[in-house]
Design a protein around this motif. Structure first.
Motif, short mmCIF file in Angstrom:
data_model
loop_
_atom_site.label_atom_id
_atom_site.label_comp_id
_atom_site.label_asym_id
_atom_site.label_seq_id
_atom_site.Cartn_x
_atom_site.Cartn_y
_atom_site.Cartn_z
N ALA A 150 0.83 -0.59 0.07
CA ALA A 150 -0.06 0.12 -0.09
C ALA A 150 1.00 1.16 0.13
CB ALA A 150 -0.66 -0.21 1.21
N TRP A 151 2.63 0.75 0.27
CA TRP A 151 2.83 2.15 0.44
C TRP A 151 3.21 2.64 -0.63
CZ3 TRP A 151 3.07 5.02 5.29
CH2 TRP A 151 2.66 4.70 6.20
N LEU A 152 3.49 1.92 -1.38
CA LEU A 152 4.45 1.82 -3.09
C LEU A 152 4.13 3.17 -3.88
CD1 LEU A 152 6.97 1.15 -4.56
CD2 LEU A 152 5.60 -0.76 -5.28
N PRO A 153 2.47 2.85 -4.06
CA PRO A 153 2.39 4.14 -5.04
C PRO A 153 2.42 5.44 -4.73
CG PRO A 153 0.77 2.79 -4.77
CD PRO A 153 1.74 1.92 -4.02
N GLY A 154 2.40 5.27 -3.43
CA GLY A 154 3.06 6.97 -3.16
C GLY A 154 4.44 7.14 -2.80
N CYS A 155 4.78 6.25 -2.86
CA CYS A 155 6.46 6.45 -2.44
C CYS A 155 7.14 6.77 -3.85
CB CYS A 155 6.97 5.21 -1.60
SG CYS A 155 7.08 4.84 -0.14
N VAL A 156 6.81 5.75 -5.15
CA VAL A 156 6.97 5.92 -6.29
C VAL A 156 6.33 8.02 -6.83
CG1 VAL A 156 6.88 5.41 -8.11
CG2 VAL A 156 7.20 3.79 -6.53
N LEU A 157 4.99 7.64 -6.40
CA LEU A 157 5.00 9.42 -6.85
C LEU A 157 5.99 10.13 -6.36
CD1 LEU A 157 1.18 9.22 -7.48
CD2 LEU A 157 2.65 9.02 -9.05
N VAL A 158 6.29 10.20 -4.86
CA VAL A 158 7.10 11.49 -4.66
C VAL A 158 8.50 11.37 -4.99
CG1 VAL A 158 7.69 12.25 -2.45
CG2 VAL A 158 5.16 11.65 -2.06
N LEU A 159 9.04 10.61 -4.86
CA LEU A 159 10.38 10.59 -5.10
C LEU A 159 10.63 10.65 -6.84
CD1 LEU A 159 11.32 7.04 -4.09
CD2 LEU A 159 11.99 9.11 -3.02
N THR A 160 9.48 10.17 -7.71
CA THR A 160 9.96 10.76 -9.09
C THR A 160 9.26 12.66 -8.93
OG1 THR A 160 8.63 8.92 -9.74
CG2 THR A 160 8.51 10.76 -11.56
N ALA A 161 8.55 12.53 -7.87
CA ALA A 161 8.34 14.80 -8.83
C ALA A 161 9.50 14.71 -7.47
CB ALA A 161 7.03 14.84 -7.87
N ILE A 162 10.32 15.03 -6.54
CA ILE A 162 11.40 14.96 -6.39
C ILE A 162 12.62 15.50 -7.66
CG2 ILE A 162 13.24 14.89 -4.48
CD1 ILE A 162 10.22 16.72 -3.94
N ALA A 163 12.66 14.17 -8.04
CA ALA A 163 13.17 13.78 -9.57
C ALA A 163 13.90 15.53 -10.38
CB ALA A 163 13.59 11.66 -9.79
N LEU A 164 12.25 15.36 -10.86
CA LEU A 164 12.03 15.81 -11.73
C LEU A 164 11.88 17.10 -11.34
CD1 LEU A 164 8.51 14.41 -13.07
CD2 LEU A 164 10.49 14.41 -14.25
N LEU A 165 11.88 17.89 -9.82
CA LEU A 165 12.49 19.01 -9.67
C LEU A 165 13.95 19.21 -9.26
CD1 LEU A 165 11.37 21.45 -8.01
CD2 LEU A 165 11.18 20.65 -6.21
N LEU A 166 14.55 18.21 -9.16
CA LEU A 166 16.29 18.29 -9.72
C LEU A 166 16.73 18.70 -10.99
CD1 LEU A 166 17.47 15.76 -6.42
CD2 LEU A 166 16.80 18.06 -6.34
N ARG A 167 15.84 17.84 -11.96
CA ARG A 167 15.95 17.53 -13.34
C ARG A 167 15.64 19.21 -13.71
NH1 ARG A 167 13.91 13.85 -17.95
NH2 ARG A 167 15.11 14.65 -19.88
N ARG A 168 15.05 20.23 -13.32
CA ARG A 168 13.95 20.60 -13.99
C ARG A 168 15.13 22.03 -14.10
NH1 ARG A 168 11.81 24.93 -10.14
NH2 ARG A 168 10.28 27.03 -11.79
N ASP A 169 16.05 21.75 -12.10
CA ASP A 169 16.49 23.15 -12.06
C ASP A 169 18.10 23.02 -11.94
OD1 ASP A 169 14.34 25.00 -11.38
OD2 ASP A 169 14.53 24.01 -9.10
N ARG A 170 18.25 21.40 -12.78
CA ARG A 170 19.97 21.38 -13.29
C ARG A 170 20.02 21.91 -13.90
NH1 ARG A 170 20.41 15.72 -15.66
NH2 ARG A 170 19.06 16.15 -17.05
N PRO A 171 21.49 22.58 -13.11
CA PRO A 171 22.25 23.21 -14.45
C PRO A 171 22.21 22.50 -15.99
CG PRO A 171 23.80 23.24 -13.36
CD PRO A 171 22.08 22.30 -12.35
N HIS A 172 22.15 23.79 -16.99
CA HIS A 172 21.96 23.22 -18.47
C HIS A 172 23.80 23.14 -18.79
CE1 HIS A 172 18.44 21.73 -18.72
NE2 HIS A 172 17.61 23.23 -18.52
N THR A 173 24.87 22.22 -19.35
CA THR A 173 25.68 22.90 -20.38
C THR A 173 25.58 22.63 -21.75
OG1 THR A 173 26.51 20.36 -20.43
CG2 THR A 173 26.55 21.99 -18.06
#
Length: 308
Positions: free
Chosen positions: A285-308
């Motif tokens: 029961a914990w898995l869907p929420g964990c996946v969604l939260v971690l995915t959101a944080i990963a997308l947030l990190l990728r969004r603000d990652r400096p582009h080279t």
């Protein structure tokens, strides 16, 4: 000739995100510590003492900022920020006796989206689709974790007077980073994260302490044990001084929506602590929420990652 003091440079976006990851861990670890404090002690007065300890811890660092002493308009803005802190904690403590835990957990999920909307109004957020989508994904994950903790029982989910008061507290919590970002953008606030944290916590301590004097049996503080005092010092240093400093530090380079998105990680940290103490609680029961939260944080990190 003494060397002039200069304000420290703001962190990079990556450093701000790493700091907020640490923020989520510290906030998640604070909940078990809070539960160890004696229940008979008045909560608003304890929060005021926490903020006093935090302010004293930041005093020396804040004074090193060249413009740490606020002007009249800066003091007004710090007072509004302190009022946000007082509003949230007061609403939380009052609602704890008039609202269900599930309802409060569900309403708290709204803080990042509220911060984004308030930031749009204050012109410190940009109207775009990516960040709101990430916040909605994280909100869905946090709701999934709340549902898993309640084992799918939605009987405690309701909206009454207690929930309405707590929602106003959530608005206050969302407004805090918006005011900080607005003050920085208009150069009303010190560029020093320590100075901003010190003044908002110090004024918040006065406001919350005043509410405690008016509405709580402050004499119960005499029942504080040595363990309670040690826990209070720990909460003041790590759950108040450090966490609010990390939040102010990140606000210098991230938007209010991005900063408050890390609220979604707090129930994830609490879940990990639960599994450490009670491994039998692990379930699918914990898995869907964990996946969604971690995915959101990963997308947030990728969004603000400096582009080279």
């Amino acid at each position: 000739m003494p060397q002039a003091r200069v304000a420290s440079a703001p962190p990079s976006a990556s450093q701000a995100h790493l700091g907020m990851l640490l923020w989520a861990v510290l906030v998640g670890l604070s909940f078990p510590a809070v539960r160890l404090v004696s229940e008979a002690l008045p909560p608003l007065s304890l929060t005021a003492l926490r903020f006093v300890i935090a302010s004293l811890a930041l005093w020396g660092l804040a004074r090193r900022a060249p413009d740490w002493w606020p002007s009249g308009r800066s003091l007004l803005l710090y007072a509004l920020m302190g009022l946000c802190l007082a509003g949230f904690f007061s609403a939380m403590f009052w609602a704890a006796h008039h609202a269900t835990a599930l309802s409060m957990a569900t309403l708290f999920v709204s803080v990042p989206l509220l911060a984004y909307c308030l930031g749009l109004g204050a012109r410190v957020e940009r109207l775009a689709w990516r960040l709101p989508s990430i916040l909605a994904l994280g909100a869905a994950g946090a709701l999934g974790l709340a549902w898993a903790e309640s084992r799918g029982n939605t009987a405690g989910l309701r909206f009454g007077v207690g929930e309405a008061v707590f929602f106003l507290g959530c608005v206050s919590s969302a407004l805090y980073p918006v005011l900080s970002k607005w003050g920085l953008a208009h150069r009303w606030l010190s560029p020093s994260a320590a100075a901003r944290t010190f003044w908002s916590l110090a004024i918040g301590a006065v406001l919350i302490g005043s509410l405690g004097l008016m509405f709580e049996p402050v004499g119960r503080l005499a029942r504080m044990t040595a363990r309670d005092a040690l826990l209070l010092v720990y909460l003041g240093l790590f759950s108040s001084a450090m966490t609010f400093w990390l939040l102010q530090r990140a606000t210098a380079v991230l938007t209010p929506g991005a900063v408050t998105a890390y609220n979604y990680l707090v129930p994830f940290v609490s879940m990990l602590l639960l599994f450490i103490r009670q491994p039998g609680q692990i379930g699918w029961a914990w898995l869907p929420g964990c996946v969604l939260v971690l995915t959101a944080i990963a997308l947030l990190l990728r969004r603000d990652r400096p582009h080279t």
